[in-house]
Design a protein around this motif. Structure first.
Motif, mmCIF file in Angstrom:
data_model
loop_
_atom_site.group_PDB
_atom_site.id
_atom_site.type_symbol
_atom_site.label_atom_id
_atom_site.label_comp_id
_atom_site.label_asym_id
_atom_site.label_seq_id
_atom_site.Cartn_x
_atom_site.Cartn_y
_atom_site.Cartn_z
ATOM 1 N N ALA A 269 41.426 35.443 36.981
ATOM 2 C CA ALA A 269 41.852 35.228 38.365
ATOM 3 C C ALA A 269 43.366 35.320 38.508
ATOM 4 O O ALA A 269 43.876 35.729 39.565
ATOM 5 C CB ALA A 269 41.356 33.876 38.848
ATOM 6 N N PHE A 270 44.087 34.942 37.476
ATOM 7 C CA PHE A 270 45.550 34.962 37.571
ATOM 8 C C PHE A 270 46.169 36.280 37.118
ATOM 9 O O PHE A 270 47.390 36.413 37.126
ATOM 10 C CB PHE A 270 46.136 33.804 36.751
ATOM 11 N N LEU A 271 45.365 37.254 36.771
ATOM 12 C CA LEU A 271 45.911 38.566 36.422
ATOM 13 C C LEU A 271 46.535 39.288 37.634
ATOM 14 O O LEU A 271 47.643 39.832 37.527
ATOM 15 C CB LEU A 271 44.812 39.420 35.779
ATOM 16 N N MET A 303 50.434 37.085 46.281
ATOM 17 C CA MET A 303 50.008 36.502 45.002
ATOM 18 C C MET A 303 48.951 35.415 45.209
ATOM 19 O O MET A 303 47.982 35.320 44.449
ATOM 20 C CB MET A 303 51.221 35.936 44.251
ATOM 21 N N VAL A 304 49.127 34.585 46.246
ATOM 22 C CA VAL A 304 48.144 33.537 46.521
ATOM 23 C C VAL A 304 46.803 34.148 46.899
ATOM 24 O O VAL A 304 45.742 33.731 46.416
ATOM 25 C CB VAL A 304 48.651 32.598 47.632
ATOM 26 N N ILE A 308 43.174 33.722 45.020
ATOM 27 C CA ILE A 308 42.021 33.084 45.663
ATOM 28 C C ILE A 308 40.829 34.021 45.717
ATOM 29 O O ILE A 308 39.672 33.606 45.534
ATOM 30 C CB ILE A 308 42.405 32.599 47.071
ATOM 31 N N ALA A 309 41.066 35.305 45.968
ATOM 32 C CA ALA A 309 39.981 36.264 46.132
ATOM 33 C C ALA A 309 39.052 36.325 44.912
ATOM 34 O O ALA A 309 37.816 36.287 45.059
ATOM 35 C CB ALA A 309 40.550 37.643 46.454
ATOM 36 N N PRO A 310 39.566 36.391 43.651
ATOM 37 C CA PRO A 310 38.653 36.401 42.495
ATOM 38 C C PRO A 310 37.829 35.124 42.374
ATOM 39 O O PRO A 310 36.648 35.167 42.023
ATOM 40 C CB PRO A 310 39.587 36.580 41.300
ATOM 41 N N PHE A 311 38.451 33.950 42.685
ATOM 42 C CA PHE A 311 37.698 32.700 42.608
ATOM 43 C C PHE A 311 36.542 32.681 43.601
ATOM 44 O O PHE A 311 35.439 32.231 43.296
ATOM 45 C CB PHE A 311 38.630 31.511 42.863
ATOM 46 N N LEU A 312 36.811 33.208 44.841
ATOM 47 C CA LEU A 312 35.737 33.270 45.825
ATOM 48 C C LEU A 312 34.627 34.217 45.377
ATOM 49 O O LEU A 312 33.438 33.938 45.569
ATOM 50 C CB LEU A 312 36.304 33.720 47.170
ATOM 51 N N TYR A 313 35.028 35.303 44.745
ATOM 52 C CA TYR A 313 34.020 36.260 44.265
ATOM 53 C C TYR A 313 33.199 35.656 43.124
ATOM 54 O O TYR A 313 31.959 35.768 43.091
ATOM 55 C CB TYR A 313 34.712 37.535 43.801
ATOM 56 N N PHE A 314 33.868 34.984 42.189
ATOM 57 C CA PHE A 314 33.157 34.357 41.063
ATOM 58 C C PHE A 314 32.216 33.252 41.558
ATOM 59 O O PHE A 314 31.109 33.075 41.042
ATOM 60 C CB PHE A 314 34.152 33.770 40.065
ATOM 61 N N ARG A 315 32.686 32.523 42.559
ATOM 62 C CA ARG A 315 31.855 31.451 43.104
ATOM 63 C C ARG A 315 30.626 32.032 43.807
ATOM 64 O O ARG A 315 29.525 31.479 43.697
ATOM 65 C CB ARG A 315 32.674 30.611 44.073
ATOM 66 N N HIS A 316 30.815 33.140 44.526
ATOM 67 C CA HIS A 316 29.698 33.785 45.197
ATOM 68 C C HIS A 316 28.662 34.281 44.207
ATOM 69 O O HIS A 316 27.446 34.193 44.461
ATOM 70 C CB HIS A 316 30.218 34.936 46.067
ATOM 71 N N ARG A 317 29.101 34.770 43.043
ATOM 72 C CA ARG A 317 28.173 35.273 42.027
ATOM 73 C C ARG A 317 27.575 34.139 41.188
ATOM 74 O O ARG A 317 26.676 34.378 40.375
ATOM 75 C CB ARG A 317 28.890 36.257 41.111
ATOM 76 N N GLY A 318 28.082 32.912 41.351
ATOM 77 C CA GLY A 318 27.559 31.783 40.590
ATOM 78 C C GLY A 318 28.079 31.676 39.172
ATOM 79 O O GLY A 318 27.470 31.017 38.329
ATOM 80 N N TRP A 319 29.219 32.290 38.908
ATOM 81 C CA TRP A 319 29.746 32.277 37.535
ATOM 82 C C TRP A 319 30.512 31.007 37.198
ATOM 83 O O TRP A 319 30.876 30.803 36.046
ATOM 84 C CB TRP A 319 30.654 33.491 37.326
#
Length: 321
Positions: A269-271, A303-304, A308-319
């Motif tokens: 997410a921080f990449l 940058m913010v 945030i966008a990867p975290f929302l995507y990971f959360r949507h996929r249930g990872w």
């Protein structure tokens, strides 16, 4: 300590012994020496002309040293008995038996619950013991019962461990507690199996030596049958212990994988923010946002959003679960 027991009206009664004179007045069927002193050993040897083994001889595990007939005709046996203590792990106590002059001599360093139970039962059940060989067989039979009770305790302990291992939330602290309990029960189960194996050898030796009458021979066969049934329980418990051990280690690995997954997701997410910061940190003369009034705020906001966008995507996929 010297404990002397005599047969009175079919009951095994203990006779208080305060001096050698007291010992000379009785005709015992069982002389039990618990952690005897050198003086007590000398008294018994002088009174009954019997050689008591030393501590080093008792601990010898070779069959030729554990079951043999001495030159004077005395029969010597070494048998392991299980001792469970409230504080500390269980252990095996080796008892030296000497069958001489129709008297059973026993030498051991600890007072064993099996011996206490035999004394209690013999006083309450008249006619159950008729001679010194009955005392020995009763000790072996009671030892099998004591081991069976210990196995029941293992069943109960493992059932409690199973409930903890299979609960919905299983933390690393729970896993450490479960592993400690499993290791304790595995050690006890192993000692019971060793104890039963040793008792089987001793009873088989008595049967092969034709030292038993018909009733005693049948009792010995029953002891062997009881031991055989206990072997099945110890095997099952070993399988259950291995299952719980594997399950506990598996849950530990799952918890560790969850932690590693969180770190992996965070690093991914921080990449994008790192990439954006690297771009705007370049020292080029012509950078479009270099002299822009809102360039600094734009880069921070970008940058913010990219974090945030990867975290929302990971959360949507249930990872993240």
């Amino acid at each position: 300590m010297i404990n002397v027991f005599v047969l009175q009206n079919g009951r095994l009664n203990q006779v208080p012994i305060a001096s050698r004179a007291d010992l000379e007045k009785v005709s015992p069927v069982w002389v039990d020496l618990t952690d005897p002193t050198d003086e007590e050993r000398a008294v018994v040897k002088a009174m009954y002309d019997v050689i008591l083994p030393g501590e080093d001889e008792v601990s010898d595990i070779e069959a030729s040293a554990r079951y043999y007939e001495a030159e004077n005709g005395d029969l010597h046996l070494r048998t392991d008995f299980l001792l469970e203590e409230e504080e500390g792990p269980s252990r095996i106590v080796t008892v030296a038996f000497i069958l001489a002059k129709k008297i059973l001599f026993s030498v051991h360093n600890d007072d064993l619950p099996v011996f206490r139970l035999v004394r209690l039962r013999a006083r309450s059940r008249p006619g159950s013991i008729e001679d010194y060989m009955d005392v020995l067989l009763d000790l072996y039979a009671t030892d099998a019962e004591y081991s069976a009770d210990a196995l029941e305790g293992i069943y109960e302990s493992l059932e409690a461990v199973s409930q903890r291992v299979l609960q919905k939330e299983f933390t690393d602290q729970d896993a450490a507690s479960a592993l400690n309990a499993i290791a304790h029960e595995e050690d006890l189960n192993g000692r019971i199996r060793r104890n039963m194996m040793d008792t089987r050898r001793a009873v088989s030796f008595l049967m092969r030596g034709r030292l038993l009458n018909s009733d005693q021979f049948e009792e010995a066969r029953q002891i062997l049958r009881d031991i055989e049934s206990l072997d099945g329980h110890t095997s099952f418990l070993f399988d259950k212990i291995n299952f719980l051990m594997d399950a506990t280690v598996g849950f530990i690995n799952i918890n560790q994988n969850k932690i590693i997954k969180i770190f992996s997701v965070a690093s991914v997410a921080f990449l994008p923010p790192t990439l954006i910061a690297s771009v705007y940190g370049m020292n080029f003369e012509f950078l479009p946002e270099l002299h822009w009034k809102f360039g600094y705020g734009w880069s921070l906001a970008l940058m913010v959003i990219s974090a945030i966008a990867p975290f929302l995507y990971f959360r949507h996929r249930g990872w993240l679960k």
